[in-house]
Design a protein around this motif. Structure first.
Motif, mmCIF file in Angstrom:
data_model
loop_
_atom_site.group_PDB
_atom_site.id
_atom_site.type_symbol
_atom_site.label_atom_id
_atom_site.label_comp_id
_atom_site.label_asym_id
_atom_site.label_seq_id
_atom_site.Cartn_x
_atom_site.Cartn_y
_atom_site.Cartn_z
ATOM 1 N N LEU A 270 2.052 -0.073 -3.924
ATOM 2 C CA LEU A 270 2.083 -0.571 -5.296
ATOM 3 C C LEU A 270 1.081 0.194 -6.136
ATOM 4 N N ARG A 271 1.527 0.654 -7.276
ATOM 5 C CA ARG A 271 0.598 1.174 -8.275
ATOM 6 C C ARG A 271 0.364 0.014 -9.237
ATOM 7 N N TYR A 272 -0.884 -0.450 -9.286
ATOM 8 C CA TYR A 272 -1.209 -1.732 -9.907
ATOM 9 C C TYR A 272 -2.224 -1.543 -11.014
ATOM 10 N N ARG A 273 -1.956 -2.147 -12.170
ATOM 11 C CA ARG A 273 -2.843 -2.018 -13.322
ATOM 12 C C ARG A 273 -3.884 -3.132 -13.333
ATOM 13 N N LYS A 274 -5.161 -2.777 -13.217
ATOM 14 C CA LYS A 274 -6.260 -3.724 -13.421
ATOM 15 C C LYS A 274 -7.081 -3.170 -14.593
ATOM 16 N N ASP A 275 -8.355 -2.944 -14.405
ATOM 17 C CA ASP A 275 -9.119 -2.227 -15.436
ATOM 18 C C ASP A 275 -8.629 -0.787 -15.520
ATOM 19 N N ARG A 276 -8.172 -0.293 -14.384
ATOM 20 C CA ARG A 276 -7.545 1.027 -14.296
ATOM 21 C C ARG A 276 -6.425 0.919 -13.267
ATOM 22 N N GLU A 277 -5.597 1.937 -13.199
ATOM 23 C CA GLU A 277 -4.484 1.888 -12.244
ATOM 24 C C GLU A 277 -4.970 2.256 -10.854
ATOM 25 N N VAL A 278 -4.595 1.425 -9.871
ATOM 26 C CA VAL A 278 -4.983 1.665 -8.484
ATOM 27 C C VAL A 278 -3.732 1.644 -7.618
ATOM 28 N N ALA A 279 -3.828 2.219 -6.425
ATOM 29 C CA ALA A 279 -2.715 2.221 -5.470
ATOM 30 C C ALA A 279 -3.106 1.382 -4.258
ATOM 31 N N ARG A 280 -2.209 0.510 -3.817
ATOM 32 C CA ARG A 280 -2.458 -0.326 -2.667
ATOM 33 C C ARG A 280 -1.234 -0.305 -1.752
ATOM 34 N N THR A 281 -1.460 -0.108 -0.454
ATOM 35 C CA THR A 281 -0.384 -0.202 0.527
ATOM 36 C C THR A 281 -0.286 -1.662 0.965
ATOM 37 N N VAL A 282 0.870 -2.282 0.703
ATOM 38 C CA VAL A 282 1.010 -3.735 0.833
ATOM 39 C C VAL A 282 2.171 -4.083 1.756
ATOM 40 N N ASP A 283 1.939 -5.059 2.639
ATOM 41 C CA ASP A 283 3.030 -5.714 3.372
ATOM 42 C C ASP A 283 3.423 -6.934 2.547
ATOM 43 N N PRO A 284 4.554 -6.882 1.823
ATOM 44 C CA PRO A 284 4.902 -7.971 0.900
ATOM 45 C C PRO A 284 5.480 -9.187 1.630
ATOM 46 N N TYR A 285 4.743 -10.278 1.626
ATOM 47 C CA TYR A 285 5.152 -11.475 2.360
ATOM 48 C C TYR A 285 6.008 -12.428 1.538
ATOM 49 N N GLY A 286 5.703 -12.596 0.261
ATOM 50 C CA GLY A 286 6.482 -13.562 -0.504
ATOM 51 C C GLY A 286 6.196 -13.495 -1.986
ATOM 52 N N LEU A 287 7.088 -14.110 -2.770
ATOM 53 C CA LEU A 287 6.962 -14.188 -4.218
ATOM 54 C C LEU A 287 6.791 -15.641 -4.634
#
Length: 321
Positions: A156-173
């Motif tokens: 995931l490329r995720y916007r916080k104070d700046r854009e960061v990349a995180r490798t995620v095991d997506p469990y649920g919504l």
């Protein structure tokens, strides 16, 4: 594609009885000529599709050709159609799947329960977004939902104070007050992300092994409660009238209202009770408690009492006769 359409055609006839070629064509989003060919193919395969001629004619199934769901009560059937929340499912890109599933279930129901979806729809409706919330669907929600369904690790490329990349095991919504959240594991630890802040979803081609003991609903409840507790870092001593005690839960966080009710002392001769209220900050507390008007008196801390006194004085000046 054609196999799915043939099944849908049979299920439509099972659930609705007689239908014309035009009606079937509109439901299946094909031409009438395609319907004619599909009916011929079903007949060749042994499905008893019969064509009634004349003004009120159409196609129908004969010979009791039906699959029934047995042992299903009316309450169970109606509850089943409450479970397929069409709005959120559509936002995740599953609208067609929900519609197809409901059609299959409807076709299999006995005639006595065929009105279950209509009864449920007349009586219950889920309006998930808050009154003043932004109900816009996050553009990448279908991509995130697809990864959740397939247990696919994503970046995931995720916007916080700046854009960061995180490798995620997506469990649920989780859908909370109109906002979608992704619960996943990063480095073996649970993390929560707002889906509307996801800038990109990149596939890794890796399928992760899901922890079957993970309880999404339980995890969310624990995290939500912990988040509220972490915000309420200060306390205020207050006196509340009987009306103030009743209205407190509408002015502050439910957790704070519950804590205040638990710690409230005995009522005085006017019914007022003294208690300790967890608050986020003096500024937020003043804004919240002003909603109760004359039904609350702040006893401390002095800085909060001074804020309330100043606000009351300014209100009195505005309404002075």
């Amino acid at each position: 594609m054609r196999a799915a359409r043939l099944i849908s055609l049979v299920l439509l006839l099972q659930s609705r009885g007689t239908m014309t070629a035009g009606e079937l064509a509109r439901e299946l989003e094909v031409s009438e000529r395609t319907v004619y060919r599909d009916v011929e193919a079903l007949s060749s395969a042994g499905v008893p599709v019969y064509a009634d001629q004349g003004r009120n004619g159409g196609y129908r199934l004969v010979g009791g050709y039906r699959t029934r769901l047995t042992g299903l009560s009316r309450e169970e059937a109606e509850a089943l159609f409450l479970s397929g929340l069409p709005g959120p499912a559509g936002e995740m890109g599953l609208g067609d799947a929900v519609a197809a599933a409901e059609l299959k279930v409807l076709a299999a129901l006995p005639a006595s329960l065929r009105d279950a979806p209509a009864r449920a729809g007349q009586r219950f409706h889920l309006d998930a977004p808050g009154w003043f919330g932004d109900a816009e669907t996050p553009p990448l929600l279908p991509d995130v939902a697809r990864a959740v369904w397939r247990d696919e690790t994503v970046v995931l490329r995720y916007r916080k104070d700046r854009e960061v990349a995180r490798t995620v095991d997506p469990y649920g919504l989780v859908l909370k007050n109109g906002t979608w959240y992704l619960v996943g594991r990063v480095g073996g630890q649970p993390r929560t992300y707002r889906v509307d802040r996801v800038a990109a979803v990149e596939k890794t081609g890796t399928v992760f092994e899901r922890d079957e003991a993970f309880d999404l609903a339980g995890h969310w409840a624990e995290q939500a409660a912990a988040f509220v507790r972490s915000m309420l870092r200060e306390e205020a001593a207050v006196r509340l009238s009987p009306a103030g005690m009743r209205l407190l839960r509408f002015a502050v966080e439910p957790y704070a209202a519950e804590r205040a009710a638990e710690s409230a002392g005995e009522a005085d001769d006017r019914g007022w009770r003294t208690t300790v209220l967890p608050v986020e900050s003096l500024k937020v507390a003043a804004s919240q408690l002003m909603r109760l008007g004359a039904e609350v008196e702040v006893l401390g801390p002095p800085a909060l009492r001074a804020r309330m006194a100043d606000a009351a004085a300014r209100l009195a000046a505005l309404y002075a006769v």
